[in-house]
Design a protein around this motif. Structure first.
Motif, PDB file in Angstrom:
ATOM      1  N   UNK A 154      12.797  -2.828  -8.555  1.00 35.07           N
ATOM      2  CA  UNK A 154      14.224  -2.910  -8.333  1.00 35.07           C
ATOM      3  C   UNK A 154      14.605  -4.360  -8.045  1.00 35.07           C
ATOM      4  N   UNK A 155      15.749  -4.775  -8.541  1.00 35.42           N
ATOM      5  CA  UNK A 155      16.253  -6.089  -8.145  1.00 35.42           C
ATOM      6  C   UNK A 155      17.157  -5.924  -6.928  1.00 35.42           C
ATOM      7  N   UNK A 156      17.421  -7.048  -6.254  1.00 29.95           N
ATOM      8  CA  UNK A 156      18.301  -7.000  -5.080  1.00 29.95           C
ATOM      9  C   UNK A 156      19.684  -6.494  -5.482  1.00 29.95           C
ATOM     10  N   UNK A 157      20.150  -6.896  -6.645  1.00 29.94           N
ATOM     11  CA  UNK A 157      21.468  -6.458  -7.091  1.00 29.94           C
ATOM     12  C   UNK A 157      21.498  -4.944  -7.276  1.00 29.94           C
ATOM     13  N   UNK A 158      20.440  -4.417  -7.888  1.00 26.38           N
ATOM     14  CA  UNK A 158      20.374  -2.971  -8.076  1.00 26.38           C
ATOM     15  C   UNK A 158      20.349  -2.255  -6.738  1.00 26.38           C
ATOM     16  N   UNK A 159      19.623  -2.821  -5.813  1.00 28.06           N
ATOM     17  CA  UNK A 159      19.545  -2.187  -4.499  1.00 28.06           C
ATOM     18  C   UNK A 159      20.921  -2.101  -3.855  1.00 28.06           C
ATOM     19  N   UNK A 160      21.654  -3.199  -3.919  1.00 30.28           N
ATOM     20  CA  UNK A 160      22.990  -3.192  -3.322  1.00 30.28           C
ATOM     21  C   UNK A 160      23.858  -2.123  -3.979  1.00 30.28           C
ATOM     22  N   UNK A 161      23.694  -1.982  -5.300  1.00 30.30           N
ATOM     23  CA  UNK A 161      24.494  -0.996  -6.018  1.00 30.30           C
ATOM     24  C   UNK A 161      24.086   0.434  -5.659  1.00 30.30           C
ATOM     25  N   UNK A 162      22.805   0.629  -5.378  1.00 26.22           N
ATOM     26  CA  UNK A 162      22.292   1.976  -5.109  1.00 26.22           C
ATOM     27  C   UNK A 162      22.329   2.344  -3.630  1.00 26.22           C
ATOM     28  N   UNK A 163      22.578   1.350  -2.783  1.00 29.14           N
ATOM     29  CA  UNK A 163      22.429   1.559  -1.341  1.00 29.14           C
ATOM     30  C   UNK A 163      23.328   2.680  -0.823  1.00 29.14           C
ATOM     31  N   UNK A 164      24.562   2.727  -1.322  1.00 24.17           N
ATOM     32  CA  UNK A 164      25.490   3.752  -0.842  1.00 24.17           C
ATOM     33  C   UNK A 164      24.960   5.141  -1.156  1.00 24.17           C
ATOM     34  N   UNK A 165      24.526   5.327  -2.398  1.00 22.29           N
ATOM     35  CA  UNK A 165      23.993   6.634  -2.793  1.00 22.29           C
ATOM     36  C   UNK A 165      22.733   6.964  -1.995  1.00 22.29           C
ATOM     37  N   UNK A 166      21.928   5.943  -1.773  1.00 25.47           N
ATOM     38  CA  UNK A 166      20.705   6.146  -1.010  1.00 25.47           C
ATOM     39  C   UNK A 166      21.022   6.679   0.376  1.00 25.47           C
ATOM     40  N   UNK A 167      21.959   6.024   1.047  1.00 26.19           N
ATOM     41  CA  UNK A 167      22.283   6.404   2.417  1.00 26.19           C
ATOM     42  C   UNK A 167      23.038   7.727   2.472  1.00 26.19           C
ATOM     43  N   UNK A 168      23.698   8.072   1.381  1.00 25.99           N
ATOM     44  CA  UNK A 168      24.399   9.361   1.334  1.00 25.99           C
ATOM     45  C   UNK A 168      23.448  10.477   0.918  1.00 25.99           C
ATOM     46  N   UNK A 169      22.242  10.092   0.500  1.00 22.04           N
ATOM     47  CA  UNK A 169      21.251  11.091   0.115  1.00 22.04           C
ATOM     48  C   UNK A 169      21.464  11.663  -1.273  1.00 22.04           C
ATOM     49  N   UNK A 170      22.223  10.962  -2.108  1.00 22.05           N
ATOM     50  CA  UNK A 170      22.522  11.480  -3.444  1.00 22.05           C
ATOM     51  C   UNK A 170      21.699  10.787  -4.526  1.00 22.05           C
ATOM     52  N   UNK A 171      20.833   9.887  -4.126  1.00 18.09           N
ATOM     53  CA  UNK A 171      20.016   9.164  -5.089  1.00 18.09           C
ATOM     54  C   UNK A 171      18.894  10.073  -5.597  1.00 18.09           C
ATOM     55  N   UNK A 172      18.517   9.895  -6.852  1.00 20.17           N
ATOM     56  CA  UNK A 172      17.403  10.695  -7.385  1.00 20.17           C
ATOM     57  C   UNK A 172      16.116  10.280  -6.674  1.00 20.17           C
ATOM     58  N   UNK A 173      15.162  11.206  -6.559  1.00 19.73           N
ATOM     59  CA  UNK A 173      13.902  10.881  -5.865  1.00 19.73           C
ATOM     60  C   UNK A 173      13.224   9.656  -6.468  1.00 19.73           C
ATOM     61  N   UNK A 174      13.326   9.508  -7.763  1.00 21.95           N
ATOM     62  CA  UNK A 174      12.707   8.379  -8.456  1.00 21.95           C
ATOM     63  C   UNK A 174      13.317   7.048  -7.994  1.00 21.95           C
ATOM     64  N   UNK A 175      14.641   6.983  -8.018  1.00 22.11           N
ATOM     65  CA  UNK A 175      15.318   5.765  -7.594  1.00 22.11           C
ATOM     66  C   UNK A 175      15.111   5.515  -6.107  1.00 22.11           C
ATOM     67  N   UNK A 176      15.055   6.592  -5.353  1.00 18.43           N
ATOM     68  CA  UNK A 176      14.846   6.441  -3.916  1.00 18.43           C
ATOM     69  C   UNK A 176      13.487   5.796  -3.634  1.00 18.43           C
ATOM     70  N   UNK A 177      12.489   6.226  -4.362  1.00 14.99           N
ATOM     71  CA  UNK A 177      11.159   5.629  -4.211  1.00 14.99           C
ATOM     72  C   UNK A 177      11.182   4.140  -4.533  1.00 14.99           C
ATOM     73  N   UNK A 178      11.838   3.795  -5.634  1.00 11.09           N
ATOM     74  CA  UNK A 178      11.909   2.387  -6.041  1.00 11.09           C
ATOM     75  C   UNK A 178      12.635   1.575  -4.982  1.00 11.09           C
ATOM     76  N   UNK A 179      13.720   2.147  -4.469  1.00 14.05           N
ATOM     77  CA  UNK A 179      14.499   1.444  -3.455  1.00 14.05           C
ATOM     78  C   UNK A 179      13.661   1.222  -2.196  1.00 14.05           C
ATOM     79  N   UNK A 180      12.943   2.255  -1.790  1.00  9.98           N
ATOM     80  CA  UNK A 180      12.158   2.132  -0.554  1.00  9.98           C
ATOM     81  C   UNK A 180      11.014   1.131  -0.739  1.00  9.98           C
ATOM     82  N   UNK A 181      10.448   1.096  -1.917  1.00  9.86           N
ATOM     83  CA  UNK A 181       9.403   0.109  -2.195  1.00  9.86           C
ATOM     84  C   UNK A 181       9.963  -1.306  -2.079  1.00  9.86           C
ATOM     85  N   UNK A 182      11.155  -1.494  -2.602  1.00  5.08           N
ATOM     86  CA  UNK A 182      11.769  -2.815  -2.573  1.00  5.08           C
ATOM     87  C   UNK A 182      12.050  -3.247  -1.135  1.00  5.08           C
ATOM     88  N   UNK A 183      12.554  -2.324  -0.339  1.00  5.19           N
ATOM     89  CA  UNK A 183      12.934  -2.665   1.031  1.00  5.19           C
ATOM     90  C   UNK A 183      11.708  -3.101   1.846  1.00  5.19           C
TER      91      UNK A 183
END
Ligand SMILES: [Zn+2]
Length: 82
Positions: free
Chosen positions: A7-36
């Motif tokens: 994941x790039x930082x830009x993608x993370x910022x874009x996905x962060x809202x969905x992540x925190x709302x719990x609406x992100x797909x498990x796949x994207x959530x994994x990528x996001x958590x790896x990045x963090x």
């Protein structure tokens, strides 16, 4: 087979809202958590958003303005020594 890309930082910022709302797909959530794990800037960003949610009860549009996103991305670039 899908190979999960970093994941790039830009993608993370874009996905962060969905992540925190719990609406992100498990796949994207994994990528996001790896990045963090590897990126202090994004860990900080998520922390800020969590605080906002805790204070307001939800993520509002005003909480994350385009200006705020841009500022964050600029900070990320400086940290990365670009
Ligand atoms: Zn990052």
């Amino acid at each position: 087979m899908l190979i999960s890309e970093d994941l790039t930082c830009q993608e993370l910022v874009e996905l962060a809202t969905e992540y925190l709302e719990g609406t992100l797909s498990p796949q994207d959530r994994d990528r996001l958590e790896q990045h963090v794990i590897l990126c202090d800037g994004c860990a900080y960003h998520l922390d800020q958003m969590r605080t906002t949610i805790a204070l307001t009860g939800s993520l509002t549009e005003e909480a994350i303005t385009p200006e705020a996103q841009e500022r964050l991305l600029h900070v990320f670039q400086e940290w990365k020594g670009a």
